[in-house]
Design an enzyme around this catalytic site. Structure first.
Site, mmCIF file in Angstrom:
data_model
loop_
_atom_site.group_PDB
_atom_site.id
_atom_site.type_symbol
_atom_site.label_atom_id
_atom_site.label_comp_id
_atom_site.label_asym_id
_atom_site.label_seq_id
_atom_site.Cartn_x
_atom_site.Cartn_y
_atom_site.Cartn_z
ATOM 1 N N SER A 1 17.539 -0.995 -4.086
ATOM 2 C CA SER A 1 16.522 -0.249 -3.625
ATOM 3 C C SER A 1 15.334 -1.080 -3.051
ATOM 4 O O SER A 1 14.508 -0.679 -2.311
ATOM 5 C CB SER A 1 15.614 0.390 -5.093
ATOM 6 O OG SER A 1 15.268 -0.889 -5.725
ATOM 7 N N SER B 1 19.832 -4.177 -6.822
ATOM 8 C CA SER B 1 18.734 -3.820 -5.960
ATOM 9 C C SER B 1 18.190 -4.974 -5.146
ATOM 10 O O SER B 1 17.353 -5.010 -4.183
ATOM 11 C CB SER B 1 17.718 -3.005 -6.382
ATOM 12 O OG SER B 1 18.233 -1.708 -6.907
#
Length: 491
Positions: free
Chosen positions: A158, A182
């Site tokens: 992310s 992430s």
């Protein structure tokens, strides 16, 4: 004079100390670079006035001789970290224009050490994604492109904004978070260095929660040394976070260049997946040989429960997300969509405020926690998690210092290429990274080569709990052997 944005943190620190340039000049160079690279959509909020103010304050301290370890270093902050009086949205419509009256512990430590805030960086909504395509501000573009192609690629997720900004020279380093890969996956996709520290090493206080038993903050930087410099400021005990561990923070930078002679490096047989691209296999083998040439010993190890890690992760993480995201109800802050009663207001607000991927994970999480399914799914996933952790403990008990694996199953892919019809296709990107979060271990991704289309590929090193120093020493060996990679500028 060298273009100021191309300096590493270590080089900039020396230049500031020797008065070759000022923090204000360094900051202005980065602000100009950000302005010229808005097509990448790495920043969701630029803070030029705050940046110049902080840079000038750093110059005063440097002149007095009492600048901190990051004095004048311009950084980008992932939009998951609360920044006092500066909008923090987790890149979700539901938080609206939320302006926190408090500062996250990690960022407050960076400002304490003299760093400069350039702005807030894009990320997948509530950190749920592996490509940075779920942000309410739109997808981030990877500064790397396939040779001879104009296809826009994802930077990974992310923390895609963090990785893209560091790779495109729009900040000297960035904060990021890692729940299932992430930090490490975007670092591998952009030829940057990303470390996910041991769970409890960095405070989670003031970071928007996704899955509280998995989330951990860490840095993304251009070099292993830079990551070590940032990590020292970010780490430390915080009484406000009950999962924060009260042990001394070492000088991580001192680990750079340390001998890795006689270290045992585990090569897990379970990471040799069916259908794994030959170039990933080749890179993995090359990385092992670089470590061997530096004096390390290679040993084959077994992590038998690896194959259960991804399904177990996608039960535990959504379950915790469903619980954490229950607070976004339209009552206290953020978006509110009215309804004829409070239940309808909740429903309207959450339906309008959450994106598709967040809604999907909340629904999965609520399902696996519901009566009749809790034992069948959540409880079993937690038992699998314990077995995954034990696999690593057994390896380390045999004298293994670190484990070498690929960071990702492929190089960066095109925006819109994956996960449209089948979300599981996107989840498979986390196959090499989720075990580290499930076991609470530290893991670092280091650029190690390129694929046949000229895109960067990374290798991952997994360490013992609270032994990030070994990862920095080994990561430096790979970095020196592979060389540095810079994205050709096209924007």
């Amino acid at each position: 004079m060298t273009d100021l944005t191309s300096l590493t943190i270590a080089e900039a620190r020396e230049g500031l100390a020797s008065k070759s340039f000022t923090a204000r000049e360094l900051t202005d160079a980065h602000l100009a670079a950000i302005e010229a690279a808005r097509v990448l959509n790495a920043y969701v909020l630029e803070t030029p006035d705050r940046a110049r103010e902080m840079a000038m304050a750093a110059d005063v301290k440097i002149a007095r001789g009492d600048g901190g370890p990051l004095a004048g270093i311009p950084l980008g902050i992932k939009d998951l970290f609360a920044t006092r009086d500066i909008r923090t949205t987790a890149c979700s419509k539901i938080l609206g224009n939320f302006i926190p009256p408090y500062e996250s512990t990690v960022t407050s430590q960076l400002w304490r050490d003299g760093a400069v805030l350039l702005g807030k960086l894009n990320n997948d909504e509530f950190a749920m994604g592996s490509s940075n395509e779920t942000s309410c501000f739109g997808p981030v573009t990877n500064p790397w492109r396939r040779e001879g192609s104009n296809t826009t690629l994802v930077p990974g997720g992310s923390s895609g904004g963090s990785a893209s900004a560091v790779a495109a020279l729009l900040c000297m380093g960035a904060t990021a978070t890692d729940t299932g890969g992430s930090i490490r996956q975007p670092a591998a996709f952009t030829a940057t260095v990303g470390i996910k520290p041991t769970y409890g090493r960095c405070s989670r206080w003031g970071i928007v929660a996704f899955a509280s038993s998995l989330d951990q903050a860490g840095p993304i930087a251009r070099t292993t040394r830079d990551a070590a410099i940032l990590m020292r400021s970010m780490a430390g005990h915080d009484p406000k976070d009950t999962t924060s561990v009260d042990i001394a923070v070492p000088d991580y930078e001192a680990a750079i260049g340390k001998s890795v002679k006689s270290m045992k490096i585990g090569i897990p047989r379970e990471y040799r997946l069916d259908g794994m691209p030959a170039e990933i296999e080749k890179l993995w083998s090359e990385g092992a040989q670089w470590l061997k040439a530096a004096g390390a010993e290679l040993v084959e190890v077994s992590l038998p429960h690896t194959k259960y890690a991804l399904p177990a992760y996608y039960i535990v993480a959504p379950a915790e997300a469903s619980s954490n995201l229950a607070r976004y109800d339209g009552v206290r802050y953020g978006l509110r969509d009215p309804g004829k009663n409070i239940i309808e207001m909740y429903e309207n607000t959450r339906a309008d405020g959450f994106g598709d991927e967040v809604r999907r994970r909340v629904l999965i999480g609520t399902y696996v926690l519901s009566a009749g399914y809790y034992d069948a799914y959540y409880l079993r996933a937690q038992k699998v998690r314990t077995l995954i952790k034990k696999d690593f403990e057994d390896c380390f008990a045999k004298g293994v210092n670190a484990i070498l694996t690929p960071a990702t199953p492929s190089a960066a892919f095109g925006i819109g290429e994956k996960g449209g019809a089948d979300p599981v296709e996107m989840y498979l990107n986390d196959i090499f990274t989720v075990t580290v979060n499930m076991a609470g271990l530290p893991g670092i991704a280091v650029p190690a080569g390129k694929d046949t289309q000229g895109l960067p590929l990374g290798l991952q090193l997994i360490g013992r709990p609270f032994d990030e120093e070994t990862l920095f020493s080994l990561g430096e060996v790979i970095e020196q052997a592979a060389g540095r990679f810079t994205a050709p500028k096209w924007w």
